[in-house]
Write a protein that holds these residues in place. Structure first.
Motif, PDB file in Angstrom:
ATOM      1  N   ASP A   1      44.988  17.749   3.695  1.00 21.15           N
ATOM      2  CA  ASP A   1      45.519  19.103   3.734  1.00 21.15           C
ATOM      3  C   ASP A   1      45.027  19.779   5.020  1.00 21.15           C
ATOM      4  O   ASP A   1      43.853  20.136   5.136  1.00 21.15           O
ATOM      5  CB  ASP A   1      45.062  19.893   2.508  1.00 21.15           C
ATOM      6  CG  ASP A   1      45.740  21.252   2.374  1.00 21.15           C
ATOM      7  OD1 ASP A   1      46.236  21.768   3.400  1.00 21.15           O
ATOM      8  OD2 ASP A   1      45.764  21.802   1.258  1.00 21.15           O
ATOM      9  N   PHE A   2      45.918  19.958   5.975  1.00 23.95           N
ATOM     10  CA  PHE A   2      45.506  20.506   7.265  1.00 23.95           C
ATOM     11  C   PHE A   2      44.978  21.929   7.150  1.00 23.95           C
ATOM     12  O   PHE A   2      44.254  22.404   8.050  1.00 23.95           O
ATOM     13  CB  PHE A   2      46.677  20.463   8.259  1.00 23.95           C
ATOM     14  CG  PHE A   2      47.740  21.506   8.029  1.00 23.95           C
ATOM     15  CD1 PHE A   2      47.640  22.766   8.593  1.00 23.95           C
ATOM     16  CD2 PHE A   2      48.841  21.231   7.240  1.00 23.95           C
ATOM     17  CE1 PHE A   2      48.614  23.733   8.385  1.00 23.95           C
ATOM     18  CE2 PHE A   2      49.831  22.178   7.022  1.00 23.95           C
ATOM     19  CZ  PHE A   2      49.709  23.444   7.596  1.00 23.95           C
ATOM     20  N   ARG A   3      45.284  22.624   6.087  1.00 19.22           N
ATOM     21  CA  ARG A   3      44.835  24.005   5.958  1.00 19.22           C
ATOM     22  C   ARG A   3      43.318  24.103   5.879  1.00 19.22           C
ATOM     23  O   ARG A   3      42.734  25.120   6.286  1.00 19.22           O
ATOM     24  CB  ARG A   3      45.488  24.643   4.732  1.00 19.22           C
ATOM     25  CG  ARG A   3      47.000  24.831   4.882  1.00 19.22           C
ATOM     26  CD  ARG A   3      47.660  25.278   3.596  1.00 19.22           C
ATOM     27  NE  ARG A   3      47.533  24.290   2.528  1.00 19.22           N
ATOM     28  CZ  ARG A   3      48.082  24.415   1.316  1.00 19.22           C
ATOM     29  NH1 ARG A   3      48.807  25.493   1.036  1.00 19.22           N
ATOM     30  NH2 ARG A   3      47.915  23.481   0.401  1.00 19.22           N
ATOM     31  N   THR A   4      42.666  23.063   5.378  1.00 19.54           N
ATOM     32  CA  THR A   4      41.208  23.070   5.340  1.00 19.54           C
ATOM     33  C   THR A   4      40.617  22.983   6.739  1.00 19.54           C
ATOM     34  O   THR A   4      39.506  23.477   6.983  1.00 19.54           O
ATOM     35  CB  THR A   4      40.681  21.903   4.488  1.00 19.54           C
ATOM     36  OG1 THR A   4      41.032  20.654   5.103  1.00 19.54           O
ATOM     37  CG2 THR A   4      41.267  21.940   3.087  1.00 19.54           C
ATOM     38  N   VAL A   5      41.350  22.376   7.661  1.00 25.90           N
ATOM     39  CA  VAL A   5      40.906  22.280   9.052  1.00 25.90           C
ATOM     40  C   VAL A   5      40.908  23.660   9.709  1.00 25.90           C
ATOM     41  O   VAL A   5      40.030  24.000  10.508  1.00 25.90           O
ATOM     42  CB  VAL A   5      41.821  21.306   9.832  1.00 25.90           C
ATOM     43  CG1 VAL A   5      41.533  21.358  11.330  1.00 25.90           C
ATOM     44  CG2 VAL A   5      41.678  19.892   9.299  1.00 25.90           C
ATOM     45  N   LEU A   6      41.914  24.461   9.365  1.00 32.34           N
ATOM     46  CA  LEU A   6      42.050  25.773   9.985  1.00 32.34           C
ATOM     47  C   LEU A   6      40.916  26.717   9.603  1.00 32.34           C
ATOM     48  O   LEU A   6      40.674  27.720  10.279  1.00 32.34           O
ATOM     49  CB  LEU A   6      43.391  26.401   9.597  1.00 32.34           C
ATOM     50  CG  LEU A   6      44.643  25.600   9.967  1.00 32.34           C
ATOM     51  CD1 LEU A   6      45.898  26.354   9.549  1.00 32.34           C
ATOM     52  CD2 LEU A   6      44.676  25.272  11.452  1.00 32.34           C
ATOM     53  N   ASP A   7      40.202  26.399   8.540  1.00 34.71           N
ATOM     54  CA  ASP A   7      39.082  27.225   8.107  1.00 34.71           C
ATOM     55  C   ASP A   7      37.848  27.042   8.979  1.00 34.71           C
ATOM     56  O   ASP A   7      36.909  27.844   8.900  1.00 34.71           O
ATOM     57  CB  ASP A   7      38.708  26.899   6.653  1.00 34.71           C
ATOM     58  CG  ASP A   7      39.802  27.300   5.671  1.00 34.71           C
ATOM     59  OD1 ASP A   7      40.575  28.222   5.990  1.00 34.71           O
ATOM     60  OD2 ASP A   7      39.881  26.668   4.597  1.00 34.71           O
ATOM     61  N   ASP A   8      37.847  26.001   9.805  1.00 32.80           N
ATOM     62  CA  ASP A   8      36.673  25.702  10.637  1.00 32.80           C
ATOM     63  C   ASP A   8      36.751  26.504  11.936  1.00 32.80           C
ATOM     64  O   ASP A   8      37.604  26.258  12.792  1.00 32.80           O
ATOM     65  CB  ASP A   8      36.631  24.206  10.942  1.00 32.80           C
ATOM     66  CG  ASP A   8      35.339  23.792  11.636  1.00 32.80           C
ATOM     67  OD1 ASP A   8      34.682  24.639  12.263  1.00 32.80           O
ATOM     68  OD2 ASP A   8      34.999  22.590  11.570  1.00 32.80           O
ATOM     69  N   ALA A   9      35.874  27.446  12.111  1.00 34.16           N
ATOM     70  CA  ALA A   9      35.890  28.323  13.282  1.00 34.16           C
ATOM     71  C   ALA A   9      35.591  27.577  14.579  1.00 34.16           C
ATOM     72  O   ALA A   9      35.879  28.085  15.669  1.00 34.16           O
ATOM     73  CB  ALA A   9      34.880  29.460  13.090  1.00 34.16           C
ATOM     74  N   SER A  10      35.026  26.390  14.484  1.00 36.55           N
ATOM     75  CA  SER A  10      34.694  25.641  15.699  1.00 36.55           C
ATOM     76  C   SER A  10      35.916  24.978  16.330  1.00 36.55           C
ATOM     77  O   SER A  10      35.849  24.518  17.471  1.00 36.55           O
ATOM     78  CB  SER A  10      33.637  24.576  15.390  1.00 36.55           C
ATOM     79  OG  SER A  10      34.185  23.517  14.616  1.00 36.55           O
ATOM     80  N   VAL A  11      37.020  24.918  15.599  1.00 40.49           N
ATOM     81  CA  VAL A  11      38.248  24.309  16.132  1.00 40.49           C
ATOM     82  C   VAL A  11      38.960  25.330  17.011  1.00 40.49           C
ATOM     83  O   VAL A  11      39.323  26.414  16.562  1.00 40.49           O
ATOM     84  CB  VAL A  11      39.176  23.838  14.995  1.00 40.49           C
ATOM     85  CG1 VAL A  11      40.504  23.336  15.555  1.00 40.49           C
ATOM     86  CG2 VAL A  11      38.496  22.740  14.184  1.00 40.49           C
ATOM     87  N   ASP A  12      39.166  24.969  18.284  1.00 40.40           N
ATOM     88  CA  ASP A  12      39.811  25.866  19.239  1.00 40.40           C
ATOM     89  C   ASP A  12      41.331  25.736  19.235  1.00 40.40           C
ATOM     90  O   ASP A  12      42.037  26.730  19.451  1.00 40.40           O
ATOM     91  CB  ASP A  12      39.320  25.565  20.660  1.00 40.40           C
ATOM     92  CG  ASP A  12      37.808  25.674  20.785  1.00 40.40           C
ATOM     93  OD1 ASP A  12      37.276  26.752  20.465  1.00 40.40           O
ATOM     94  OD2 ASP A  12      37.171  24.679  21.193  1.00 40.40           O
ATOM     95  N   ALA A  13      41.827  24.508  19.017  1.00 40.96           N
ATOM     96  CA  ALA A  13      43.265  24.273  19.157  1.00 40.96           C
ATOM     97  C   ALA A  13      43.701  23.143  18.233  1.00 40.96           C
ATOM     98  O   ALA A  13      42.911  22.266  17.878  1.00 40.96           O
ATOM     99  CB  ALA A  13      43.611  23.921  20.607  1.00 40.96           C
TER     100      ALA A  13
END
Length: 454
Positions: free
Chosen positions: A100-112
């Motif tokens: 589920d890619f939405r869990t990735v978006l929760d990580d503030a360290s991801v820039d792009a």
């Protein structure tokens, strides 16, 4: 001999001038650009890691200034192989894998994030990423329908996000040179541009619904599209079903339409008309295998021709893209022809180069000017990374991607209404006085919780 040397000199000069002028770097190996400390690297995630997703993640991970923390795909059976591929590309650093890619978006360290899903997920994923504060590289076509594109533009602007669409021909120095040649008036007055997308892509058999393969989250794959049980024909050939894409005019033809629109300097069409058919009816495909569209702009007509039953038409292969070779234009499957009062320009996408022909002499062709091309993927990725840092709009900004995708979507609406001529108001982005056509402008509804809201 003098003419040949002059042309070679012009090509070298144009490449140098345009490359530096556009802030592009042509790199044989991006790792050699600079050694970047880990805390200064751009942290990324890839969403969708099959064919195109794999290419993009490897290309960006091979750069010294990018690193992928996550690999997201609805099919967990890909995780082991793709995770290894990504680790190999970034000096052994393994990504975390998520369905589920939405869990990735929760990580503030991801820039792009890099989005390489089927078409129907491009906009929902891009908007969610913008709202989460991520910059976005989203594969073409930007949108599944007309309405979605404007929502993505608004989401990008409201959240101050960089959104680069994967129409990489806009980052090719040879295409920049072609545009300058036209803008300098050397082709003369232009009233006709013909765009082609011709290949072999046969119909496929209908199959009954079944249980999804092990590891595939079909509910998530289907996402915003109407409820549907797993079907292998849809899963493997989604490009040819209206709920998931718009056929090859938007799947592959968008590259040529976008390039042609840019080269000719036009924005919104005044009217659109399209006709065609699915002549090979022995199968499950819904979208046409032959289609012709006409776009009317101020003082310019642009036509688009699609054939999927022409195996003798040839797309530019890697050998042509990476060497000083021009296509055999009559059989180039993805060519653009721009007719000016001073000559005709043939342009090949993805490194195909361009040539301008004037009136023949002694029945022999006369080439006025030409320039070889190179595959522009590294340039486009470089531009995306540069814009993440500079916050300048990228070469294929979301607004540009939206306006180009509109051409394909409007053509499909006309086709689905039996070839009806649509009058379009670019200021309001509405089809004029045609409520039936506007019903195709967006989905009837979006399945919760995958709705689109900028």
């Amino acid at each position: 001999m003098t003419t040949i040397n002059r042309r070679k000199l012009l090509q070298r000069s144009l490449v140098t001038t345009l490359s530096y002028g556009a802030g592009l770097t042509i790199l044989a190996n991006a790792k050699s650009a600079r050694a970047t400390p880990a805390n200064e690297k751009i942290t990324m995630a890839v969403i969708g890691c099959r064919g195109r997703g794999k290419q993009l993640m490897v290309g960006l991970a091979s750069r010294a200034d990018c690193q992928f923390k996550y690999l997201a795909d609805v099919d967990s059976s890909l995780f082991e192989a793709r995770g290894k591929t990504l680790a190999d590309a970034q000096d052994g650093r393994k990504p975390e894998c998520r369905q589920d890619f939405r869990t990735v978006l929760d990580d503030a360290s991801v820039d792009a994030v890099v989005i390489a899903t089927p078409d129907h997920w491009h906009v929902p994923a891009a908007i969610m990423a913008c709202q989460a504060g991520k910059d976005v590289y989203v594969e073409k076509p930007l949108s599944h329908n007309c309405w979605e594109g404007r929502q993505t533009v608004e989401a990008a602007r409201r959240n101050n996000r960089i959104v680069q669409v994967g129409t990489q021909n806009r980052s090719a120095p040879y295409n920049m040179a072609a545009k300058k040649y036209i803008e300098d008036g050397k082709l003369g007055t232009i009233h006709l541009c013909r765009v082609f997308n011709q290949k072999e892509w046969a119909n496929f058999p209908a199959v009954p619904d079944s249980a999804p393969p092990q590891g595939l989250d079909w509910e998530m794959w289907n996402g915003p599209a109407p409820e549907h049980q797993y079907n292998a024909a849809i899963h493997k050939n989604w490009h040819h079903f209206w709920n998931y894409s718009g056929g090859d005019i938007v799947n592959d033809g968008i590259h040529q339409l976008d390039l042609a629109r840019w080269l000719c300097g036009v924005e919104y069409p005044k009217s659109v008309y399209s006709t065609g058919a699915r002549f090979d009816k022995e199968g499950a495909a819904e979208t046409p295998d032959n289609q012709v569209a006409t776009f009317e702009f101020d003082k310019l007509l642009m036509t688009f021709t699609l054939t999927l039953d022409t195996p003798y038409m040839l797309k530019s292969d890697p050998e042509l893209r990476d060497n000083d070779i021009f296509p055999h234009w009559p059989q180039n499957a993805t060519r653009i022809e721009i007719y000016g009062s001073e000559g005709v320009m043939f342009v090949g996408r993805m490194g195909g180069g361009w040539q301008v022909f004037e009136r023949t002499k002694g029945r022999q062709p006369v080439v006025t000017e030409q320039m070889y091309g190179r595959f522009p993927d590294p340039n486009h990725q470089e531009n995306f990374v540069d814009c993440i840092r500079s916050r300048e709009l990228p070469n294929a900004d979301v607004e540009k991607g939206h306006r180009s995708a509109l051409l394909g979507h409007l053509a499909n609406i006309s086709y689905r209404l039996g070839g009806r001529k649509l009058v379009f108001d670019g200021q309001s982005e509405q089809i004029v006085d045609d409520s039936e056509a506007m019903k195709f402008y967006t989905r009837e509804s979006y399945r919760a919780p995958y709705g689109v809201k900028a």
